[in-house]
Every structure is written in structure tokens, then in C-alpha cells.
Design a protein around this motif. Structure first.
Motif, PDB file in Angstrom:
ATOM      1  N   GLU A   4       0.818  -1.212   0.000  1.00  0.00           N
ATOM      2  CA  GLU A   4       0.000   0.000   0.000  1.00  0.00           C
ATOM      3  C   GLU A   4       0.854   1.265   0.000  1.00  0.00           C
ATOM      4  O   GLU A   4       0.463   2.295  -0.559  1.00  0.00           O
ATOM      5  CB  GLU A   4      -0.927  -0.019   1.219  1.00  0.00           C
ATOM      6  CG  GLU A   4      -1.945   1.123   1.250  1.00  0.00           C
ATOM      7  CD  GLU A   4      -2.959   1.044   0.103  1.00  0.00           C
ATOM      8  OE1 GLU A   4      -3.510   2.096  -0.257  1.00  0.00           O
ATOM      9  OE2 GLU A   4      -3.182  -0.066  -0.426  1.00  0.00           O
ATOM     10  N   PHE A   5       2.043   1.166   0.609  1.00  0.00           N
ATOM     11  CA  PHE A   5       2.873   2.368   0.714  1.00  0.00           C
ATOM     12  C   PHE A   5       3.490   2.789  -0.633  1.00  0.00           C
ATOM     13  O   PHE A   5       4.085   3.845  -0.748  1.00  0.00           O
ATOM     14  CB  PHE A   5       4.000   2.174   1.746  1.00  0.00           C
ATOM     15  CG  PHE A   5       4.893   0.986   1.486  1.00  0.00           C
ATOM     16  CD1 PHE A   5       5.933   1.075   0.577  1.00  0.00           C
ATOM     17  CD2 PHE A   5       4.687  -0.208   2.152  1.00  0.00           C
ATOM     18  CE1 PHE A   5       6.766   0.000   0.333  1.00  0.00           C
ATOM     19  CE2 PHE A   5       5.514  -1.295   1.919  1.00  0.00           C
ATOM     20  CZ  PHE A   5       6.563  -1.196   1.001  1.00  0.00           C
ATOM     21  N   LEU A   6       3.319   1.953  -1.670  1.00  0.00           N
ATOM     22  CA  LEU A   6       3.794   2.316  -3.010  1.00  0.00           C
ATOM     23  C   LEU A   6       2.695   2.940  -3.868  1.00  0.00           C
ATOM     24  O   LEU A   6       2.875   3.132  -5.073  1.00  0.00           O
ATOM     25  CB  LEU A   6       4.345   1.079  -3.735  1.00  0.00           C
ATOM     26  CG  LEU A   6       5.585   0.426  -3.115  1.00  0.00           C
ATOM     27  CD1 LEU A   6       5.993  -0.789  -3.929  1.00  0.00           C
ATOM     28  CD2 LEU A   6       6.736   1.414  -3.022  1.00  0.00           C
ATOM     29  N   LYS A   7       1.597   3.287  -3.231  1.00  0.00           N
ATOM     30  CA  LYS A   7       0.434   3.810  -3.950  1.00  0.00           C
ATOM     31  C   LYS A   7       0.785   5.032  -4.802  1.00  0.00           C
ATOM     32  O   LYS A   7       0.381   5.139  -5.956  1.00  0.00           O
ATOM     33  CB  LYS A   7      -0.665   4.161  -2.949  1.00  0.00           C
ATOM     34  CG  LYS A   7      -1.927   4.718  -3.585  1.00  0.00           C
ATOM     35  CD  LYS A   7      -2.982   5.022  -2.526  1.00  0.00           C
ATOM     36  CE  LYS A   7      -4.243   5.613  -3.133  1.00  0.00           C
ATOM     37  NZ  LYS A   7      -5.249   5.928  -2.098  1.00  0.00           N
ATOM     38  N   ASP A   8       1.507   5.995  -4.249  1.00  0.00           N
ATOM     39  CA  ASP A   8       1.858   7.222  -4.977  1.00  0.00           C
ATOM     40  C   ASP A   8       3.359   7.310  -5.213  1.00  0.00           C
ATOM     41  O   ASP A   8       3.952   8.395  -5.177  1.00  0.00           O
ATOM     42  CB  ASP A   8       1.365   8.456  -4.206  1.00  0.00           C
ATOM     43  CG  ASP A   8      -0.147   8.554  -4.201  1.00  0.00           C
ATOM     44  OD1 ASP A   8      -0.735   8.316  -5.266  1.00  0.00           O
ATOM     45  OD2 ASP A   8      -0.729   8.855  -3.142  1.00  0.00           O
ATOM     46  N   PHE A   9       3.966   6.156  -5.461  1.00  0.00           N
ATOM     47  CA  PHE A   9       5.420   6.135  -5.652  1.00  0.00           C
ATOM     48  C   PHE A   9       5.862   7.050  -6.795  1.00  0.00           C
ATOM     49  O   PHE A   9       6.889   7.720  -6.711  1.00  0.00           O
ATOM     50  CB  PHE A   9       5.885   4.700  -5.917  1.00  0.00           C
ATOM     51  CG  PHE A   9       7.361   4.603  -6.202  1.00  0.00           C
ATOM     52  CD1 PHE A   9       8.285   4.635  -5.177  1.00  0.00           C
ATOM     53  CD2 PHE A   9       7.822   4.476  -7.515  1.00  0.00           C
ATOM     54  CE1 PHE A   9       9.645   4.544  -5.439  1.00  0.00           C
ATOM     55  CE2 PHE A   9       9.179   4.392  -7.779  1.00  0.00           C
ATOM     56  CZ  PHE A   9      10.089   4.420  -6.744  1.00  0.00           C
ATOM     57  N   HIS A  10       5.098   7.071  -7.896  1.00  0.00           N
ATOM     58  CA  HIS A  10       5.480   7.882  -9.053  1.00  0.00           C
ATOM     59  C   HIS A  10       5.507   9.372  -8.727  1.00  0.00           C
ATOM     60  O   HIS A  10       6.245  10.146  -9.336  1.00  0.00           O
ATOM     61  CB  HIS A  10       4.546   7.616 -10.240  1.00  0.00           C
ATOM     62  CG  HIS A  10       3.112   7.960  -9.972  1.00  0.00           C
ATOM     63  ND1 HIS A  10       2.295   7.173  -9.185  1.00  0.00           N
ATOM     64  CD2 HIS A  10       2.350   9.016 -10.372  1.00  0.00           C
ATOM     65  CE1 HIS A  10       1.089   7.718  -9.127  1.00  0.00           C
ATOM     66  NE2 HIS A  10       1.104   8.832  -9.839  1.00  0.00           N
ATOM     67  N   ARG A  11       4.699   9.786  -7.736  1.00  0.00           N
ATOM     68  CA  ARG A  11       4.722  11.197  -7.326  1.00  0.00           C
ATOM     69  C   ARG A  11       6.003  11.508  -6.563  1.00  0.00           C
ATOM     70  O   ARG A  11       6.594  12.582  -6.716  1.00  0.00           O
ATOM     71  CB  ARG A  11       3.502  11.509  -6.463  1.00  0.00           C
ATOM     72  CG  ARG A  11       2.189  11.504  -7.249  1.00  0.00           C
ATOM     73  CD  ARG A  11       1.019  11.773  -6.332  1.00  0.00           C
ATOM     74  NE  ARG A  11       1.165  13.033  -5.617  1.00  0.00           N
ATOM     75  CZ  ARG A  11       0.393  13.380  -4.575  1.00  0.00           C
ATOM     76  NH1 ARG A  11      -0.546  12.550  -4.146  1.00  0.00           N
ATOM     77  NH2 ARG A  11       0.574  14.534  -3.991  1.00  0.00           N
ATOM     78  N   ARG A  12       6.449  10.567  -5.737  1.00  0.00           N
ATOM     79  CA  ARG A  12       7.735  10.754  -5.068  1.00  0.00           C
ATOM     80  C   ARG A  12       8.863  10.807  -6.098  1.00  0.00           C
ATOM     81  O   ARG A  12       9.817  11.580  -5.972  1.00  0.00           O
ATOM     82  CB  ARG A  12       8.005   9.585  -4.114  1.00  0.00           C
ATOM     83  CG  ARG A  12       7.041   9.444  -2.952  1.00  0.00           C
ATOM     84  CD  ARG A  12       7.429   8.250  -2.100  1.00  0.00           C
ATOM     85  NE  ARG A  12       6.434   7.950  -1.087  1.00  0.00           N
ATOM     86  CZ  ARG A  12       6.395   8.516   0.118  1.00  0.00           C
ATOM     87  NH1 ARG A  12       7.299   9.425   0.446  1.00  0.00           N
ATOM     88  NH2 ARG A  12       5.458   8.185   0.980  1.00  0.00           N
TER      89      ARG A  12
END
Length: 545
Positions: A4-12
Motif C-alpha cells: 500500500e505504501f507504493l500507492k503514490d510512488f510515481h509522485r515521489r
């Protein structure tokens, strides 16, 4: 999703993409080392320039290359201490903006992964953009921050806008209640800058939608339309409450007996309160205008979508049906096309074919605001207005090439045997010497190319003129120079052939500048900057000889 913690990985990864862009595009640049900037110093300089462009963008001031150069100069004198020559600051600014931040006009992509969509995503890094503006009577490029640039810059120092607004509003309210008006001024200035970035983000998106709907995706539209306007509505309520609070504090100060105790301190408080009220009033007005733009954005976006659909479906051109078959039925219909294609094959025309305009994507027809800039055929004056800085540089270099070549040809033609040596030119030239040696590097390029060519057939080059377009470049192009030479003066039409002979035994020293005491022999080669090279003999064959 497993993690779940990779949900917005592309934003990081977007922040990582920008950092990668700055470090890989800057720290490895050899040119910075010429000014004694190492890798970390070069990266610091880029960040300093980004801060400068951001500050200019926040207050909507023009930020030209000259202003960036002046800023770098002040930094160098006061802090960096690199002792760079004054004439180099403009080159550094141009290199830093064009080659580094704008990546020479080449899109820069960083590949990452969107774990929600389960696919790779390419992040386009574009921190600054430019626009043409009028400064006095001159058109210059002004550089400004993109929304991505703002986001990155704030993340290197500040926290996310929405949270920052809430915190700054809270801090401002607390400062007002405690009557810490100096701190309140700082808080209101910070809020003011955030408000400006929100305005510019929406205006920038509206501009992109108007220019090309393809550059503005539905996800970005929904983010701005829903999230941004929702946050603005909440912020406006906070600004209204703060304005009411500062009004109550002002009234209590005026009603108290503070004037009798310390009039100067009270005057200063009233002055700070007036400043804070004016800023809050401005922000409330701007927030109201932004909320009105919500409907404007929706209307513009929907119209742009309708237009692209109209072009794509209702007004689609069947090229084979409407063009090819018509030509097959009546080939004479193709004759008018020559008028359009002629500028591509006839360089002697007075106008230039605007291929960029011709290849532009289809749009709904509308009245052009500026007829000159929308024309497919441009005059030389119009064409020169669209010259890039690199094109201007190439044109000036080629003018120097032609000047040098003309001096050689002219003096060879005027000599008794239609030949002249390089050593004789250096000795006899006076008024034209600065043109012959405008720069040692330029002269060296000409001499090296001439010695490698050895023979130039003027007649053949003139015959090719009607069939080929010769475009100048930074390199010495003998065909281009011959045609330019003939266009300057028809007397050079009489030259049939030009030969270059190299002496293996004799050498010549070509000084950078004409020494004042050359004729008296009161100077030595050691005391003058110049070029040592073998002597050359230039021979021209003229019609009638």
C-alpha cells in the motif's frame, strides 16, 4: 495492491527525476570548469538561478537573460569570488538557461513506475518556460517558473501548499493576537507568495488548454478543477476570518490610551496593521477572482475538447478523395502547388517559407490577431525577428568568414599577376586588417579549410545556385561564402577559379591586432598575440585572362 505504501510512488519519483536532471545535466558539464566551478558549485549555481527566476515569477516581473547575468555577476562579486570577466556573465547565463535548465530544447524524461496502474510512467522534467515580451522597443525572452518548478522549489524548503497555508494562517492569527506585528508581516508575505503561485498555476493551465488541448490531460484538469478550487474556497474563509481579527485588534488599539504612553510604538503598530490588511484584502480579492475562474476554466476546457473532436471527426479531410483523385482526373490542377513549393527550391526569392507555420496542427479557423506572424511567406525583416540566439551567432560568424574571403579575393584580383601571399596581405593591409583578423580562431578556421580545399571552382558553384540551397553553419562553408561574395559585388562574377598553394619553407606571423609601430619594425612577435603558420599563396583566374 500488495504494498500500500507504493500507492503514490510515481509522485515521489518526480522529485527524484528533477534532482537527477539537475545533477546529471549540470555536474558533468565541462564548460563550468572553465570558470573554476566544480560539480557541487555548478549545482548550487543552478539552484541559485532557479530561486531568482522563482522570485521574479512570483511578482510577475520580467526575467530576461540579461537580468540573470546581472544576478550571477553580483553573486560572484559578493560571495562566489570566481573573478569572472564581465563579458562572460551573459555567456554563463545563456549556457545555464538554454543548455542546462532547458536542455537545449530537447524534452527530458525520467522513467519510473505507477504501481496503481501497473505500468511504467515517463516523467517530463520542465522547470522553467519562456515567453516573448516587450522591454521598451525591444522584444526579449522572459523566463518563468512552471507549476512543476514551483512544486520542486517549495519542496526543497517549504512544505506542501495546502498544509503550509493552514499553518501560515494559524501563525498569522497567533501573531496578531499576541500583537507581534513584525512576525505577522512575515507570515502575510508568505501567504501572499503562495496565493500568487496558485493564481499562476491556474492561469498557466488555462494558457496550455488554449494553445493545445493535447498538452493538458483530463487528470490534471480534474486535479485543478476539484482539489485546487476546493482548497481555495477553504482558504478564502480563513482569510476572511483573519481580516476580521486584524480589524478588531486595530479598533482596540485605537480605543486604548496607548497613544499617550508611547506614540511612536503605536504609530509603528498601526503602520504594520495597515500593511497586513492591504495584503489580506488583496488575497481575498484574488481568491474571489480565482473562484470565478472555475467556471471560465470549465468553459474553455469543454470548448477545446469540442474543437478537437470537430476537427477529428466532423471536419476530417479525406486526402485521397479530395486531393489525389482530383489530380488524377485533371493534372493541371497541380500547377498552383508550385507557388507554395517554390520557396523551398528557389533561394533567390525575397520571402522565406515559414515551414513551422505550414506544419502546425489543424485548428478551427479564426481571425489572426497578428497577420504578419501568421503568414506562410515572410519577409527578411519578419524572418529576422524570429531568429534564435544561436541563429544570430551563426549569421555573425559567417559574416566574418565572408569578410576574410572577400579581402583575399579582392587583393588577389588587384595584384599584378592575380595572386597574393598571406605574408604580403599581413604586411600591406591597413584599414581592412580588423576585418581580416576579427578573431584568431575565425581566421584559423578559414585558412585551414582553404588549404584542405586547395582549389575552388566559382563557375560550378554559381551553376549550383539555382538547384541547391546553401545554409550557413558555424563551420566555414566555401560554397556559401562564394555565393555571398558574389551577392555583395558583381565584380566577383568574373572569377572562374581560385587556388591555394602552401609553402613548406616560408612561415608568417599574423598578429591579433595591427600594431601601431609595425611599419617601423619596433615590435617583436613575442610581445604580440598572434598566429604562426606556413605562408600561403592565393591565385585567382579571372574571365578574359
Amino acid at each position: 495492491m500488495v504494498y500500500e505504501f507504493l500507492k503514490d510512488f510515481h509522485r515521489r519519483a518526480e522529485i527524484v527525476a528533477i534532482v537527477d536532471f539537475i545533477t546529471t545535466r549540470v555536474s558533468r558539464k565541462i564548460k563550468f570548469r572553465n570558470y573554476e566551478f566544480d560539480g557541487s558549485e555548478a549545482i548550487n549555481l543552478v539552484m541559485l538561478v532557479l530561486c531568482f527566476i522563482m522570485e521574479k515569477s512570483l511578482v510577475e516581473e520580467v526575467c530576461s537573460k540579461n537580468e540573470v547575468a546581472g544576478y550571477i555577476r553580483r553573486l560572484d562579486i559578493d560571495f562566489l569570488k570566481k573573478n569572472i570577466p564581465d563579458e562572460e556573465y551573459l555567456n554563463i547565463a545563456d549556457y545555464l538557461i538554454k543548455d542546462c535548465l532547458q536542455n537545449s530544447g530537447i524534452p527530458h524524461y525520467f522513467t519510473t513506475y505507477d504501481f496503481q496502474k501497473n505500468k511504467e510512467e515517463k516523467i517530463n522534467v520542465k522547470l522553467i518556460d519562456d515567453k516573448r515580451v516587450m522591454v521598451g522597443n525591444e522584444v526579449v525572452y522572459s523566463y518563468y517558473m512552471t507549476p512543476q518548478g514551483y512544486k520542486f522549489m517549495f519542496n526543497t524548503l517549504e512544505i506542501e501548499d495546502a498544509m503550509k497555508v493552514s499553518i501560515e494562517q494559524f501563525k498569522l492569527g497567533l501573531s496578531i493576537k499576541k500583537r507581534n506585528f513584525n512576525g505577522a508581516r512575515n507570515n502575510v508575505d508568505s501567504l501572499f507568495n503562495i496565493s500568487k503561485t496558485q493564481i499562476q498555476r491556474i492561469n498557466y493551465f488555462i494558457k496550455r488548454v488554449k494553445e493545445d488541448i493535447g498538452n493538458a490531460g483530463i487528470d490534471e484538469y480534474e486535479s485543478i478543477y476539484n482539489s485546487t478550487f476546493s482548497a481555495i474556497n477553504e482558504q478564502k474563509e480563513g482569510y476572511d476570518n483573519l481580516y476580521e481579527l486584524i480589524g478588531k485588534v486595530e479598533a482596540s488599539i485605537l480605543e486604548s490610551n496607548s497613544f499617550a504612553i508611547n506614540r511612536d510604538a503605536v504609530d509603528k503598530e498601526i503602520e504594520n496593521i495597515a500593511y497586513i490588511k492591504s495584503k489580506l484584502k488583496y488575497m481575498i480579492g484574488e481568491q474571489s477572482n480565482l473562484l470565478l475562474k472555475q467556471q471560465e476554466l470549465q468553459k474553455i476546457y469543454n470548448e477545446a475538447v469540442d474543437n478537437i473532436l470537430f476537427i477529428g471527426f466532423e471536419n476530417r479531410l479525406d486526402f485521397e478523395e479530395h486531393v489525389v483523385k482530383k489530380f488524377e482526373e485533371n493534372p493541371e490542377l497541380a500547377l498552383p502547388i508550385v507557388k507554395i513549393l517554390r520557396p523551398l527550391f528557389k533561394p533567390g526569392l525575397d520571402k522565406i517559407f515559414n515551414i513551422k507555420k505550414a506544419l502546425k496542427e489543424q485548428r478551427i479557423s479564426a481571425l489572426d490577431e497578428n497577420y504578419e506572424t501568421s503568414s506562410y511567406l515572410m519577409t527578411d525583416r519578419q524572418f529576422n525577428r524570429f531568429e534564435s540566439e544561436n541563429e544570430i551567432k551563426i549569421r555573425k560568424i559567417n559574416e566574418m568568414y565572408v569578410d576574410i574571403f572577400e579581402i583575399i579575393c579582392k587583393n588577389a584580383m588587384l595584384s599584378k599577376d592575380n595572386e597574393i601571399s598571406l605574408s604580403h596581405l599581413v604586411k600591406e593591409l591597413h584599414e581592412d586588417y580588423a576585418k581580416f583578423v576579427p578573431d584568431l580562431k575565425i581566421l584559423t578556421n578559414v585558412l585551414l579549410q582553404l588549404t584542405s580545399i586547395k582549389e575552388i571552382d566559382f563557375t560550378t558553384i554559381m551553376k549550383q545556385k539555382e538547384k541547391t540551397v546553401f545554409n550557413p553553419s558555424e563551420a566555414f562553408d566555401i560554397k556559401y561564402c562564394v555565393l555571398e561574395l558574389i551577392s555583395r559585388n558583381t565584380v566577383y562574377n568574373t572569377i572562374k577559379n581560385f587556388k591555394i598553394l602552401l609553402s613548406r619553407k616560408e612561415s608568417v606571423f599574423v598578429p591579433q591586432k595591427l600594431p601601431a609601430l609595425r611599419d617601423e619594425g619596433l615590435f617583436s612577435e613575442e610581445s604580440v598575440t598572434g598566429l604562426n603558420c606556413p605562408d600561403l599563396l592565393f591565385k585567382v583566374e579571372v574571365n578574359g585572362n
